[in-house]
Design a protein around this motif. Structure first.
Motif, mmCIF file in Angstrom:
data_model
loop_
_atom_site.group_PDB
_atom_site.id
_atom_site.type_symbol
_atom_site.label_atom_id
_atom_site.label_comp_id
_atom_site.label_asym_id
_atom_site.label_seq_id
_atom_site.Cartn_x
_atom_site.Cartn_y
_atom_site.Cartn_z
ATOM 1 N N VAL A 226 0.970 -1.031 0.010
ATOM 2 C CA VAL A 226 -0.104 -0.021 0.168
ATOM 3 C C VAL A 226 0.728 1.376 0.009
ATOM 4 N N HIS A 227 2.049 1.051 0.909
ATOM 5 C CA HIS A 227 2.767 2.425 0.848
ATOM 6 C C HIS A 227 3.965 2.328 0.140
ATOM 7 N N ASN A 228 3.873 1.394 -0.763
ATOM 8 C CA ASN A 228 5.294 1.304 -1.585
ATOM 9 C C ASN A 228 6.718 1.208 -0.765
ATOM 10 N N VAL A 229 6.650 0.628 0.310
ATOM 11 C CA VAL A 229 8.034 0.461 1.020
ATOM 12 C C VAL A 229 8.646 -0.540 0.732
ATOM 13 N N ARG A 230 9.900 -0.360 0.200
ATOM 14 C CA ARG A 230 10.992 -1.343 -0.411
ATOM 15 C C ARG A 230 11.478 -2.318 0.743
ATOM 16 N N ILE A 231 10.930 -3.429 0.774
ATOM 17 C CA ILE A 231 11.285 -4.335 2.109
ATOM 18 C C ILE A 231 12.449 -5.137 1.797
ATOM 19 N N PHE A 232 13.639 -5.291 2.363
ATOM 20 C CA PHE A 232 14.686 -6.205 2.026
ATOM 21 C C PHE A 232 15.062 -7.270 3.016
ATOM 22 N N VAL A 233 14.814 -8.504 2.948
ATOM 23 C CA VAL A 233 14.944 -9.651 3.993
ATOM 24 C C VAL A 233 16.517 -9.958 3.872
ATOM 25 N N ARG A 234 17.105 -10.087 4.804
ATOM 26 C CA ARG A 234 18.653 -10.509 4.806
ATOM 27 C C ARG A 234 19.034 -10.877 6.044
ATOM 28 N N SER A 235 20.090 -11.480 6.176
ATOM 29 C CA SER A 235 20.567 -12.338 7.314
ATOM 30 C C SER A 235 21.073 -11.446 8.318
ATOM 31 N N SER A 236 20.771 -11.808 9.645
ATOM 32 C CA SER A 236 21.411 -10.907 10.899
ATOM 33 C C SER A 236 22.730 -11.789 11.371
ATOM 34 N N PHE A 237 22.787 -12.987 10.685
ATOM 35 C CA PHE A 237 23.968 -13.848 11.087
ATOM 36 C C PHE A 237 25.241 -13.406 10.580
ATOM 37 N N ASP A 238 25.595 -12.879 9.399
ATOM 38 C CA ASP A 238 26.606 -12.305 8.739
ATOM 39 C C ASP A 238 27.344 -11.564 9.842
ATOM 40 N N ARG A 239 28.636 -11.650 9.784
ATOM 41 C CA ARG A 239 29.495 -10.842 10.398
ATOM 42 C C ARG A 239 29.140 -9.369 10.175
ATOM 43 N N PRO A 240 28.746 -8.424 11.129
ATOM 44 C CA PRO A 240 28.700 -7.006 10.685
ATOM 45 C C PRO A 240 29.657 -6.207 9.923
ATOM 46 N N GLU A 241 30.854 -6.713 10.382
ATOM 47 C CA GLU A 241 32.079 -5.835 9.632
ATOM 48 C C GLU A 241 32.236 -6.410 8.283
ATOM 49 N N ASP A 242 31.629 -7.500 8.003
ATOM 50 C CA ASP A 242 31.847 -7.814 6.701
ATOM 51 C C ASP A 242 30.997 -7.510 5.517
ATOM 52 N N VAL A 243 30.141 -6.679 6.115
ATOM 53 C CA VAL A 243 28.950 -6.138 5.077
ATOM 54 C C VAL A 243 29.415 -4.817 4.731
ATOM 55 N N ASP A 244 29.112 -4.558 3.531
ATOM 56 C CA ASP A 244 29.686 -3.089 2.850
ATOM 57 C C ASP A 244 28.241 -2.345 3.047
ATOM 58 N N PRO A 245 28.407 -1.278 3.616
ATOM 59 C CA PRO A 245 27.085 -0.574 3.863
ATOM 60 C C PRO A 245 26.758 0.242 2.739
ATOM 61 N N HIS A 246 27.534 0.092 1.735
ATOM 62 C CA HIS A 246 27.051 0.743 0.305
ATOM 63 C C HIS A 246 26.815 -0.071 -0.744
ATOM 64 N N GLY A 247 27.267 -1.470 -0.406
ATOM 65 C CA GLY A 247 26.969 -2.403 -1.434
ATOM 66 C C GLY A 247 25.423 -3.085 -1.499
ATOM 67 N N ILE A 248 25.485 -4.174 -2.099
ATOM 68 C CA ILE A 248 24.323 -4.757 -2.058
ATOM 69 C C ILE A 248 24.374 -6.037 -1.750
ATOM 70 N N PRO A 249 24.152 -6.540 -0.327
ATOM 71 C CA PRO A 249 24.421 -7.765 0.325
ATOM 72 C C PRO A 249 23.232 -8.862 -0.180
ATOM 73 N N PRO A 250 23.656 -9.865 0.112
ATOM 74 C CA PRO A 250 22.729 -11.023 0.111
ATOM 75 C C PRO A 250 21.231 -10.910 0.557
ATOM 76 N N GLY A 251 20.375 -11.171 -0.160
ATOM 77 C CA GLY A 251 18.961 -10.942 0.491
ATOM 78 C C GLY A 251 17.953 -10.866 -0.751
ATOM 79 N N THR A 252 16.789 -10.687 -0.337
ATOM 80 C CA THR A 252 15.697 -10.533 -1.295
ATOM 81 C C THR A 252 14.926 -9.211 -1.178
ATOM 82 N N LEU A 253 14.797 -8.321 -2.132
ATOM 83 C CA LEU A 253 14.260 -7.306 -2.188
ATOM 84 C C LEU A 253 12.866 -7.252 -2.550
ATOM 85 N N ILE A 254 11.863 -7.038 -1.694
ATOM 86 C CA ILE A 254 10.421 -7.187 -1.778
ATOM 87 C C ILE A 254 9.981 -5.653 -2.602
ATOM 88 N N CYS A 255 9.408 -5.319 -3.743
ATOM 89 C CA CYS A 255 9.285 -4.337 -4.029
ATOM 90 C C CYS A 255 8.230 -4.156 -5.272
#
Ligand code: ASP
Ligand code: MG
Length: 422
Positions: A226-255
């Protein structure tokens, strides 16, 4: 710089170590320059424990005062919101916790499954600008304005809190951090070759969630649509420091489907073994019979799913088949038997060893013969189809439960969803 909602479910905040892990995920995004609102669930198992305590507390009455039930259930999220604010501050991240009544998150008066009506995000947004302060919001709870009582949103409701907050603060994305790294073409436990979807349309996800994929609460997907909120499902078990905050991590975008360029005809296969089939044999073929069957079932709060009725050969009698949740099977038989006089039927048959297989994809709208291919493939495996229903973007087949896995895998390959083997 983006504005993000980060939602963490119960397993992601299960203990202090896990909460520290969440803190590092949040800090990473803050350090990258993003404005962040976090929505948390209760620690895993907590809400179940609270429910059990409510049940144990009742001795003479059989039903709860739902207002008090909500007062108890909402406490789980208060604990995690406070703890996460503490660990964030402990890592020198400016943070403040918010309960539903404090923002406020206004809801309807339907205690235990209230709907969100309005969220005031102004204060959060102001603090982003003025203090770079992270808002840590307790999920699952809200406030009914007129009575001033705390409400809860139904089990799994923190997903809905997160999407609603994202809409209220106009977030660029709502990240759902969970114990799986996305949405798959089928349950990987049944189909080892299932693959993670990079994107899925709201409508498809809504079907999947309604069919029992436990990734997200159905209402949250509805709200996202209804509100066209892009939802990204991703893992919380990745090591936080291994994730690039500007990149696209593994996950599924609901859009929105517009955002999906390479649309497949079929996106996913779902199944449910929690179905039961009931056939009302030789009912009269005349107006009012279906009403006589389904109104008593509705009054008994039984959710009917597939309904199949044949056109009678002689205009006299026909059979009517439908499915109900397996847990309601006996109750449904009782309801129908009780209404036998008004319905008027010869015999009542039923089966609980059935499964519903559903094939989902918005590409079906513009492709003919998608279901026909499935009939053929299942026939080649000698799998009998008991009932079929279709909609614009989905069809469902009722089969013998014993063939569930074979059918799901067969259809998964048929529609080209198998992951290429390395
Ligand atoms: N804690 C609530 C539940 O277990 C809400 C949630 O986790 O989403 O249902
Ligand atoms: Mg959940």
């Amino acid at each position: 710089m983006a504005r993000l909602v980060m939602k963490f479910g119960g397993t992601s905040v299960a203990d202090i170590d896990r909460i520290r892990n969440v803190t590092r995920h949040v800090k990473r995004e803050v350090d990258a320059g993003h404005d962040v609102a976090v929505v948390v669930s209760a620690m895993s198992g907590t809400t179940d424990q609270l429910v059990a305590w409510c049940e144990a507390a009742l001795q003479t009455r059989r039903i709860f005062d739902a207002r008090e039930y909500d007062a108890v259930l909402a406490t789980g999220e208060q604990v995690t919101a406070g703890l996460l604010a503490i660990t964030l501050q402990d890592m020198d991240v400016n943070a403040r916790s918010w309960l539903g009544w404090q923002l406020p998150i206004l809801t309807s008066n339907v205690h235990t499954s209230a709907r969100i009506l309005e969220i005031n995000g102004a204060e959060i947004v102001k603090r982003f600008a003025e203090r770079r302060e992270v808002a840590v919001i307790a999920g699952f709870q809200g406030l009914h304005k007129e009575t001033g009582r705390i409400t809860t949103l139904g089990r799994g409701g923190s997903d809905t809190s997160a999407v609603a907050v994202a809409a209220a603060i106009r977030a660029d994305r709502c990240d759902i951090y969970t114990d799986v790294d996305g949405v798959y073409t089928a349950d990987p436990r049944v189909v080892p070759r299932a693959k993670r979807l990079a994107k899925i349309a709201f409508e498809e996800m809504l079907e999947l969630a309604s069919l029992g994929a436990k990734v997200m609460q159905v209402r949250s997907v509805e709200l996202g649509m209804v509100h066209n909120v892009r939802i990204f499902v991703r893992s919380s078990f990745d090591r936080p420091e291994d994730v690039d905050p500007h990149g696209i991590p593994p996950g599924t975008l609901i859009c929105d489907e517009e955002e999906i360029v390479e649309q497949q005809t079929v996106t996913g296969i779902a199944f449910s073994r929690d179905e039961a089939q009931i056939s009302v044999r030789e009912v009269e073929d005349k107006p009012g019979v279906a009403a006589a069957i389904f109104i008593p079932l509705a009054e008994a709060n039984i959710n009917v799913d597939m309904i199949v009725q044949n056109v009678s050969p002689d205009g006299k009698t026909t059979d009517l088949t439908f499915t109900v949740p397996a847990a309601d099977y006996q109750r449904s038989l009782d309801v129908i038997t009780k209404a036998k006089k008004t319905i008027g039927f010869k015999r009542l048959d039923g089966a609980t060893d059935v499964a519903k297989i559903s094939v989902i994809g918005i590409g079906m709208r513009s492709h003919a013969g998608v279901a026909a291919q499935a009939f053929q493939a299942l026939a080649e495996r000698a799998i009998n189809i008991r009932a079929i229903t279709t909609s614009e973007i989905k069809f469902s087949l009722l089969i013998d439960a014993a063939f569930t896995e074979l059918a799901v895998r067969t259809l998964h390959s048929l529609y080209g969803l198998d992951q290429a083997t390395a």
